[in-house]
Motif scaffolding. Structure first.
Motif, mmCIF file in Angstrom:
data_model
loop_
_atom_site.group_PDB
_atom_site.id
_atom_site.type_symbol
_atom_site.label_atom_id
_atom_site.label_comp_id
_atom_site.label_asym_id
_atom_site.label_seq_id
_atom_site.Cartn_x
_atom_site.Cartn_y
_atom_site.Cartn_z
ATOM 1 N N PHE A 1 0.722 -1.215 -0.042
ATOM 2 C CA PHE A 1 -0.030 -0.164 -0.114
ATOM 3 C C PHE A 1 0.847 1.176 -0.075
ATOM 4 O O PHE A 1 1.877 1.323 0.666
ATOM 5 C CB PHE A 1 -0.960 0.071 1.287
ATOM 6 C CG PHE A 1 -1.846 1.347 1.341
ATOM 7 C CD1 PHE A 1 -3.059 1.521 0.547
ATOM 8 C CD2 PHE A 1 -1.421 2.083 2.391
ATOM 9 C CE1 PHE A 1 -3.689 2.454 0.594
ATOM 10 C CE2 PHE A 1 -2.302 3.294 2.307
ATOM 11 C CZ PHE A 1 -3.337 3.453 1.702
ATOM 12 N N GLU A 2 0.517 2.179 -0.823
ATOM 13 C CA GLU A 2 1.250 3.545 -0.751
ATOM 14 C C GLU A 2 0.121 4.387 -0.196
ATOM 15 O O GLU A 2 -1.037 4.865 -0.544
ATOM 16 C CB GLU A 2 1.507 4.092 -2.186
ATOM 17 C CG GLU A 2 2.470 2.999 -3.230
ATOM 18 C CD GLU A 2 2.798 3.438 -4.442
ATOM 19 O OE1 GLU A 2 2.356 4.448 -4.647
ATOM 20 O OE2 GLU A 2 3.740 2.620 -4.986
ATOM 21 N N SER A 3 0.934 4.942 0.689
ATOM 22 C CA SER A 3 -0.086 6.114 1.657
ATOM 23 C C SER A 3 -0.268 7.171 0.697
ATOM 24 O O SER A 3 0.387 7.928 0.261
ATOM 25 C CB SER A 3 0.538 6.087 2.988
ATOM 26 O OG SER A 3 -0.192 7.237 3.885
ATOM 27 N N SER A 4 -1.510 7.850 1.322
ATOM 28 C CA SER A 4 -1.766 9.064 0.609
ATOM 29 C C SER A 4 -1.569 10.136 1.705
ATOM 30 O O SER A 4 -1.291 9.853 2.897
ATOM 31 C CB SER A 4 -3.431 9.276 0.415
ATOM 32 O OG SER A 4 -3.833 8.356 -0.287
ATOM 33 N N PRO A 5 -1.429 11.365 1.509
ATOM 34 C CA PRO A 5 -0.811 12.708 2.504
ATOM 35 C C PRO A 5 -2.169 12.574 3.531
ATOM 36 O O PRO A 5 -3.117 12.156 3.396
ATOM 37 C CB PRO A 5 -0.982 13.787 1.577
ATOM 38 C CG PRO A 5 -0.794 13.389 0.298
ATOM 39 C CD PRO A 5 -1.310 12.019 0.004
ATOM 40 N N LEU A 6 -1.634 12.776 4.670
ATOM 41 C CA LEU A 6 -2.646 12.634 5.693
ATOM 42 C C LEU A 6 -3.425 13.829 5.441
ATOM 43 O O LEU A 6 -3.268 14.896 5.042
ATOM 44 C CB LEU A 6 -1.620 13.084 7.248
ATOM 45 C CG LEU A 6 -0.744 12.095 7.504
ATOM 46 C CD1 LEU A 6 -0.079 12.589 9.000
ATOM 47 C CD2 LEU A 6 -1.805 10.978 7.932
ATOM 48 N N GLY A 7 -4.733 13.524 5.856
ATOM 49 C CA GLY A 7 -5.928 14.241 5.779
ATOM 50 C C GLY A 7 -7.159 13.981 6.461
ATOM 51 O O GLY A 7 -6.976 12.895 7.321
ATOM 52 N N GLU A 8 -8.130 14.821 6.523
ATOM 53 C CA GLU A 8 -9.255 14.346 7.318
ATOM 54 C C GLU A 8 -9.793 13.124 6.655
ATOM 55 O O GLU A 8 -9.966 12.740 5.516
ATOM 56 C CB GLU A 8 -10.302 15.334 7.144
ATOM 57 C CG GLU A 8 -10.044 16.553 7.929
ATOM 58 C CD GLU A 8 -11.173 17.579 8.019
ATOM 59 O OE1 GLU A 8 -12.250 17.205 7.593
ATOM 60 O OE2 GLU A 8 -10.983 18.700 8.569
ATOM 61 N N ARG A 9 -10.164 12.325 7.733
ATOM 62 C CA ARG A 9 -10.957 10.678 7.434
ATOM 63 C C ARG A 9 -12.541 10.891 7.964
ATOM 64 O O ARG A 9 -12.629 11.609 8.998
ATOM 65 C CB ARG A 9 -10.070 9.700 7.983
ATOM 66 C CG ARG A 9 -8.918 9.546 7.103
ATOM 67 C CD ARG A 9 -8.471 7.993 7.708
ATOM 68 N NE ARG A 9 -7.752 8.244 9.045
ATOM 69 C CZ ARG A 9 -8.442 7.553 10.086
ATOM 70 N NH1 ARG A 9 -9.457 7.103 10.179
ATOM 71 N NH2 ARG A 9 -7.680 7.878 11.566
ATOM 72 N N ARG A 10 -13.458 10.253 7.258
ATOM 73 C CA ARG A 10 -14.622 10.143 7.895
ATOM 74 C C ARG A 10 -14.885 8.478 7.991
ATOM 75 O O ARG A 10 -14.350 7.920 6.996
ATOM 76 C CB ARG A 10 -15.881 10.623 6.965
ATOM 77 C CG ARG A 10 -15.520 12.262 7.025
ATOM 78 C CD ARG A 10 -16.698 12.785 5.867
ATOM 79 N NE ARG A 10 -16.020 12.271 4.374
ATOM 80 C CZ ARG A 10 -16.698 12.395 3.364
ATOM 81 N NH1 ARG A 10 -17.929 12.462 3.345
ATOM 82 N NH2 ARG A 10 -15.930 12.020 2.401
ATOM 83 N N SER A 11 -15.487 8.196 9.204
ATOM 84 C CA SER A 11 -15.917 6.805 8.910
ATOM 85 C C SER A 11 -17.153 6.561 9.541
ATOM 86 O O SER A 11 -17.827 6.883 10.701
ATOM 87 C CB SER A 11 -14.716 6.390 10.472
ATOM 88 O OG SER A 11 -15.257 5.003 10.698
ATOM 89 N N GLU A 12 -17.903 5.968 8.743
ATOM 90 C CA GLU A 12 -19.465 5.727 8.670
ATOM 91 C C GLU A 12 -19.505 4.322 9.367
ATOM 92 O O GLU A 12 -19.103 3.263 8.993
ATOM 93 C CB GLU A 12 -19.972 5.733 7.407
ATOM 94 C CG GLU A 12 -21.610 5.424 7.557
ATOM 95 C CD GLU A 12 -22.256 6.580 7.876
ATOM 96 O OE1 GLU A 12 -23.585 6.502 8.278
ATOM 97 O OE2 GLU A 12 -21.748 7.704 7.748
#
Length: 468
Positions: free
Chosen positions: A452-463
């Motif tokens: 896995f290649e990580s994306s830049p840190l940012g806001e996540r939403r978890s439903e």
């Protein structure tokens, strides 16, 4: 040297602190080891797919942060591999969460692998599918389809470990395959060494439900007493090169590992003990022996294996209309008569207030419920004290939400239009999921792993989705 398999969770919604004692014990023993989180059920996966429709960044285990945060840094620092099907419908989203959490914990160098190939929704109708022998439901149309996932085996997970992954994230795989994969990687067993594969698969089978093998879902006071369920220790399976198994648990934890707990879990969900079908091997338990070695240490021997089946199980989940329930309590003098009157009022109201297609069930909890039929035969013949504490429960299902809502509203109306003293109403309704099981050719499934290649840190939403 033996390889240690630790269980961190046995279902979605399991205790989020269970892995702490397991990891501490793995570190203490200083042996090659892996920690496994099994958090995926059939309806859990369907709920995750449904959540992902509303929010493309959701669809993975909603408790992922809480499960991993207490143990991730220790596992990374002590080379304890982590494997989990907490990717659910969105393994990539789960990988991103883990990458962000690792960075926050001071280990941005984490290597995460994702397993692909279980989701076959796009090619479902072009595959050569066979109906599972006990399946009675027809394949749904595209408009009703929620998910279609193959139960993958351990090969792609072992491939991920060969990529030097610290964490392996999957969607739908056979639960014990999560445990078999690190054994295949560590011991370099051949994929046609059926006896060793069978032993490894049953190591996973014994641990896949978490505390079920160490006293959970086993305790029955006075018959099967279990100490310290509030701090029950989740299992650690010790596996040798020859496939021999010892089931244990962390020191200073509650629960117990006995011949009884192990035998119950060994046969859990096994349709034919001589031919237990899994993606990687057909297991024969007909010669298995279970022996107590010492307190909380049980050996299992005599497990044998046969070639794996030609087809893999596929679970298809689809929309099943709406279901709902509502409850109201009656307590004190003459409570049973009031609860029975409330039930009769509901029956009469629903006859002329709801369509004939509405299916309903009424239970009086405290009199007759779990063992009763939908028609309420036991409820009508059961005897109980006139005074007491009873709870009337209505369950309803229909293809349209409005009729389920109407039915549950009728119970709510018993507050003022029903017998005296009703209270504590609870009312809810939700979409219903149907499942159907099919068999797909192994050659039609492209299971593989990638880093896995990580994306830049940012806001996540978890439903959050409803666990099953």
């Amino acid at each position: 040297m033996s390889f240690l398999l630790g269980s961190g969770a046995g279902f979605s919604g399991d205790r989020t602190d269970a892995a702490v004692a397991v990891v501490a014990e793995l570190i203490k023993r200083q042996q090659p080891s892996a920690l496994v989180f099994e958090t995926l059920g059939e309806r859990t996966l369907a709920a995750a797919h449904r959540a992902m429709r509303d929010d493309p960044e959701s669809g993975f285990e909603p408790l992922l942060d809480e499960l991993l945060a207490p143990v991730l840094r220790d596992c990374l620092d002590h080379d304890i591999k982590i494997l989990g099907n907490f990717g659910a419908a969105n393994p990539g989203g789960a990988c991103q969460v883990i990458a962000e959490l690792s960075t926050q914990l001071g280990r941005p160098d984490v290597r995460i692998a994702q397993v692909h190939g279980d989701d076959i929704r796009q090619q479902l109708h072009s595959l050569d599918l066979q109906r599972w022998e006990a399946e009675r439901l027809d394949m749904p149309g595209d408009d009703a389809l929620i998910s279609a996932n193959v139960y993958l085996g351990a090969k792609a997970l072992s491939e991920a470990l060969a990529m030097q992954a610290d964490v392996v994230v999957t969607g739908r795989v056979a639960d014990p395959a999560l445990f078999l994969a690190p054994l295949m990687h560590h011991f370099d067993w051949r994929w046609d060494d059926w006896d060793r594969l069978a032993c490894g698969m049953m190591a996973g089978h014994l641990a896949e439900c978490g505390a079920q093998v160490s006293g959970g879902y086993f305790a029955d006071p006075g018959f099967k007493d279990v100490p310290g369920l509030a701090t029950v220790g989740y299992p650690i399976i010790e596996v040798e090169q020859d496939g021999s198994l010892i089931i244990s648990k962390p020191a200073n934890t509650g629960g117990c590992v006995t011949e009884q707990t192990v035998k119950e879990q060994l046969l859990y969900e096994v349709h034919d003990p001589a031919n237990y079908l899994t993606p990687d091997v057909t297991v024969d338990l007909s010669h298995a022996e279970v022996r107590q070695l010492s307190p909380n240490r049980v050996a299992v021997t005599g497990i044998r294996g046969k070639p794996a089946p030609e087809r893999l199980k596929t679970t298809v989940c689809y929309e099943g209309g709406w279901q709902g329930e509502a409850e109201i309590s009656y307590a004190g003098p003459n409570a049973l008569a009031r609860a029975q009157l409330a039930a009769q009022v509901l029956r009469e109201r629903l006859i002329f207030r709801a369509p004939a297609e509405l299916r309903t069930r009424l239970d009086i909890i405290g009199l007759a419920s779990v063992f009763d039929s939908d028609s309420g035969e036991l409820q009508r013949s059961a005897s109980a004290s006139a005074s007491g504490d009873y709870r009337l429960r209505l369950a309803a299902e229909h293809s349209e939400r409005r009729w389920v809502a109407r039915a549950t509203q009728e119970l709510l109306a018993l507050y003022c239009a029903g017998p005296a003293g009703g209270g504590g109403v609870r009312r809810q309704f939700q979409r219903r999921v149907f499942t159907a099981s099919y068999l797909v050719k192994r050659s039609d499934v492209n299971a593989h792993a990638s880093l896995f290649e990580s994306s830049p840190l940012g806001e996540r939403r978890s439903e959050r989705y409803v666990a099953s």
